[in-house]
Design a protein around this motif. Structure first.
Motif, mmCIF file in Angstrom:
data_model
loop_
_atom_site.group_PDB
_atom_site.id
_atom_site.type_symbol
_atom_site.label_atom_id
_atom_site.label_comp_id
_atom_site.label_asym_id
_atom_site.label_seq_id
_atom_site.Cartn_x
_atom_site.Cartn_y
_atom_site.Cartn_z
ATOM 1 N N VAL A 122 116.558 31.005 96.686
ATOM 2 C CA VAL A 122 116.824 29.682 97.250
ATOM 3 C C VAL A 122 115.504 29.190 97.848
ATOM 4 C CG1 VAL A 122 118.068 28.373 99.000
ATOM 5 C CG2 VAL A 122 119.218 30.232 97.796
ATOM 6 N N LYS A 123 115.051 28.019 97.393
ATOM 7 C CA LYS A 123 113.821 27.428 97.916
ATOM 8 C C LYS A 123 114.182 26.336 98.918
ATOM 9 C CE LYS A 123 111.246 28.372 93.737
ATOM 10 N NZ LYS A 123 110.555 27.821 92.574
ATOM 11 N N VAL A 124 113.432 26.312 100.025
ATOM 12 C CA VAL A 124 113.681 25.357 101.106
ATOM 13 C C VAL A 124 112.382 24.599 101.397
ATOM 14 C CG1 VAL A 124 114.383 25.105 103.521
ATOM 15 C CG2 VAL A 124 115.382 26.925 102.120
ATOM 16 N N THR A 125 112.479 23.275 101.513
ATOM 17 C CA THR A 125 111.341 22.457 101.954
ATOM 18 C C THR A 125 111.841 21.542 103.069
ATOM 19 O OG1 THR A 125 111.788 20.783 100.263
ATOM 20 C CG2 THR A 125 110.150 22.471 99.721
ATOM 21 N N GLY A 126 110.951 21.243 104.025
ATOM 22 C CA GLY A 126 111.401 20.397 105.122
ATOM 23 C C GLY A 126 110.281 19.818 105.947
ATOM 24 N N ARG A 127 110.706 19.086 106.985
ATOM 25 C CA ARG A 127 109.799 18.403 107.911
ATOM 26 C C ARG A 127 110.234 18.695 109.339
ATOM 27 N NH1 ARG A 127 105.722 15.717 107.554
ATOM 28 N NH2 ARG A 127 106.298 13.940 108.787
ATOM 29 N N ALA A 128 109.249 18.682 110.240
ATOM 30 C CA ALA A 128 109.512 18.858 111.671
ATOM 31 C C ALA A 128 108.596 17.903 112.432
ATOM 32 C CB ALA A 128 109.258 20.302 112.100
ATOM 33 N N VAL A 129 109.211 16.971 113.196
ATOM 34 C CA VAL A 129 108.470 15.944 113.910
ATOM 35 C C VAL A 129 108.888 15.958 115.379
ATOM 36 C CG1 VAL A 129 107.981 13.464 114.049
ATOM 37 C CG2 VAL A 129 108.368 14.525 111.817
ATOM 38 N N LYS A 130 107.891 15.965 116.264
ATOM 39 C CA LYS A 130 108.173 15.959 117.700
ATOM 40 C C LYS A 130 108.719 14.596 118.121
ATOM 41 C CE LYS A 130 103.986 17.616 118.681
ATOM 42 N NZ LYS A 130 102.859 18.174 119.463
ATOM 43 N N SER A 164 102.933 23.223 109.066
ATOM 44 C CA SER A 164 101.603 22.638 109.127
ATOM 45 C C SER A 164 101.694 21.138 108.869
ATOM 46 C CB SER A 164 100.703 23.305 108.083
ATOM 47 O OG SER A 164 99.411 22.756 108.113
ATOM 48 N N SER A 165 101.161 20.355 109.761
ATOM 49 C CA SER A 165 101.220 18.888 109.657
ATOM 50 C C SER A 165 102.654 18.412 109.464
ATOM 51 C CB SER A 165 100.331 18.389 108.516
ATOM 52 O OG SER A 165 98.989 18.740 108.741
ATOM 53 N N GLY A 166 103.589 19.087 110.119
ATOM 54 C CA GLY A 166 104.984 18.676 110.073
ATOM 55 C C GLY A 166 105.744 19.119 108.844
ATOM 56 N N LYS A 167 105.121 19.863 107.931
ATOM 57 C CA LYS A 167 105.791 20.271 106.688
ATOM 58 C C LYS A 167 105.939 21.787 106.623
ATOM 59 C CE LYS A 167 103.915 16.365 104.167
ATOM 60 N NZ LYS A 167 103.019 15.937 103.095
ATOM 61 N N PHE A 168 107.037 22.218 106.005
ATOM 62 C CA PHE A 168 107.237 23.649 105.794
ATOM 63 C C PHE A 168 107.957 23.881 104.471
ATOM 64 C CE2 PHE A 168 110.920 22.309 108.311
ATOM 65 C CZ PHE A 168 111.987 22.864 107.634
ATOM 66 N N SER A 169 107.789 25.078 103.953
ATOM 67 C CA SER A 169 108.529 25.492 102.763
ATOM 68 C C SER A 169 108.665 27.003 102.805
ATOM 69 C CB SER A 169 107.826 25.044 101.475
ATOM 70 O OG SER A 169 106.577 25.677 101.349
ATOM 71 N N GLY A 170 109.702 27.494 102.196
ATOM 72 C CA GLY A 170 109.950 28.921 102.160
ATOM 73 C C GLY A 170 111.047 29.222 101.154
ATOM 74 N N SER A 171 111.329 30.484 100.994
ATOM 75 C CA SER A 171 112.387 30.883 100.069
ATOM 76 C C SER A 171 112.926 32.246 100.471
ATOM 77 C CB SER A 171 111.858 30.929 98.635
ATOM 78 O OG SER A 171 110.888 31.944 98.495
ATOM 79 N N PHE A 172 114.088 32.559 99.951
ATOM 80 C CA PHE A 172 114.672 33.874 100.143
ATOM 81 C C PHE A 172 115.605 34.158 98.978
ATOM 82 C CE2 PHE A 172 116.932 30.776 102.699
ATOM 83 C CZ PHE A 172 118.233 30.934 102.293
ATOM 84 N N ILE A 173 115.873 35.434 98.761
ATOM 85 C CA ILE A 173 116.749 35.881 97.676
ATOM 86 C C ILE A 173 118.131 36.173 98.264
ATOM 87 C CG2 ILE A 173 117.126 37.616 95.881
ATOM 88 C CD1 ILE A 173 114.575 36.144 95.324
ATOM 89 N N ILE A 174 119.154 35.592 97.644
ATOM 90 C CA ILE A 174 120.534 35.887 98.052
ATOM 91 C C ILE A 174 120.846 37.323 97.605
ATOM 92 C CG2 ILE A 174 122.972 35.292 97.694
ATOM 93 C CD1 ILE A 174 121.485 33.155 99.255
#
Length: 186
Positions: free
Chosen positions: A60-68, A94-104
């Motif tokens: 499962v791939k995840v991408t997102g944003r984080a803003v203060k 980094s610069s409000g962006k992230f991505s990651g993944s994990f295996i079910i």
């Protein structure tokens, strides 16, 4: 005379104070109050997965944003956690962006799981800003075995045969209402 004063609102000065604040300066019997401002540690987090319906053993791939709250991009970390499992993936924001993944896991039971993204910023080992978001990830039932029960082992012409077929999923549990086809061989 104007005296500029710079204050860093860290936990040493503010403690756990949050909300609407102001600065007051007094000299003798005179005083002045600043405009009010808000102190908050909130972060708006949003993310999406590449699929809301996943099979055990798949990524499962995840991408997102984080803003203060002040509109600035977060630079920190995000922990992606699938509730009801031991799955945790920590990534850099980094610069409000992230991505990651994990295996079910291949033996994870079918059903709905809550994926939580907790983004945060640290200063001297203490969290200064944080926020989270969540979404549902549905894990599919994958047939891994079957049983066939016959009403009789020996039949003669004219006898009727009753049988039942049960499909089992990745956790060796019966899969209800699963369509299947059955072929008879002689």
């Amino acid at each position: 005379k104007v005296i500029p004063v710079e204050i860093v609102f860290d936990s040493a000065i503010m403690g756990d104070v949050k909300g609407v604040c102001y600065v007051r300066a007094e000299y003798g019997s005179d005083g002045a109050t600043s405009q009010s401002f808000e102190v908050t540690d909130s972060v708006k987090v949003s993310f999406q997965t590449d699929s809301a319906l996943v099979e055990p053993g798949k990524e499962v791939k995840v991408t997102g944003r984080a803003v203060k709250a002040n509109g600035n991009d977060l630079s920190g970390f995000v922990d992606l956690r699938l509730e009801g499992t031991d799955l945790v993936s920590s990534q850099v924001v980094s610069s409000g962006k992230f991505s990651g993944s994990f295996i079910i896991p291949v033996n994870l039971a079918a059903g709905n799981y809550i994926l939580i993204a907790n983004a945060y910023e640290k200063s001297s080992d203490s969290v200064t800003n944080s926020g989270n978001a969540s979404a549902i990830v549905k894990v599919k039932s994958v047939p891994t075995g079957a049983d066939i029960a016959l009403s009789a082992q020996d039949l003669t012409p004219g006898d009727s045969l009753t049988y039942s077929v049960v499909l089992y999923d990745q956790t060796n549990q019966p899969i209800p209402n699963q369509e299947m086809s059955v072929e008879l061989y002689d």
